[in-house]
Design a protein around this motif. Structure first.
Motif, short mmCIF file in Angstrom:
data_model
loop_
_atom_site.label_atom_id
_atom_site.label_comp_id
_atom_site.label_asym_id
_atom_site.label_seq_id
_atom_site.Cartn_x
_atom_site.Cartn_y
_atom_site.Cartn_z
N PHE A 1 5.54 9.40 2.82
CA PHE A 1 5.43 7.99 2.43
C PHE A 1 6.77 7.28 2.56
N SER B 1 0.83 -1.21 0.00
CA SER B 1 0.00 0.00 0.00
C SER B 1 0.86 1.25 0.00
N THR C 1 4.41 15.08 0.69
CA THR C 1 3.70 13.80 0.78
C THR C 1 4.64 12.63 0.47
N ASP D 1 2.51 1.56 -3.43
CA ASP D 1 1.55 2.03 -4.44
C ASP D 1 1.30 3.52 -4.30
N ALA D 2 1.13 3.99 -3.07
CA ALA D 2 0.90 5.41 -2.83
C ALA D 2 2.13 6.22 -3.22
#
Length: 133
Positions: free
Chosen positions: A108, A36, A104, A39-40
């Motif tokens: 991540f 996840s 961002t 992917d982000a």
């Protein structure tokens, strides 16, 4: 009364899972979170690259429409001024979003690092089986 419960379960006693099965379960959970995050991260990087390319293109077009005379803005048509103003607004919005994406992406990457440091066995597993990411 306690003996009643013991007799009732005499043939069906408690048995814990094996350590290997526990490790597999923990790995599957960590892998789900890792995928996840990956992917982000990939999505944010792709958005950042595409937006940067579009902003660079718009900046090049805006430079052409501005002209290169020092008094160009005095003789420019009002309609051209309007379009210049719209371009400036869109460029500013795009650059704001690029800054947000940079932050961002950093978040991540931090989450990915935190996951790997909190699950050291997971890091070793992903190094041995990189296709399983």
């Amino acid at each position: 009364m306690f003996q009643f419960f013991l007799r009732a379960r005499a043939n069906n006693y408690f048995k814990a899972r094996s350590a290997g099965r526990d490790t597999e379960t923990d790995h599957a959970r960590a892998a789900s979170v890792f995928r996840s995050i990956e992917d982000a991260l990939d999505g944010a990087k792709a958005e950042q690259a595409g937006l940067k390319s579009r902003i660079d293109d718009v900046l090049a077009r805006a430079a052409v429409t501005l002209g290169n005379d020092s008094d160009e803005y005095l003789t420019r048509d009002p309609e051209d001024n309007h379009y210049q103003s719209l371009l400036n607004t869109e460029i500013a919005n795009g650059q704001r979003r690029l800054n947000e994406l940079g932050v961002t992406i950093g978040h991540f990457q931090f989450l990915k690092t935190a996951l790997i440091t909190r699950f050291p066995n997971f890091k070793l597993w992903t190094q041995r089986f990189p296709h399983e990411k």
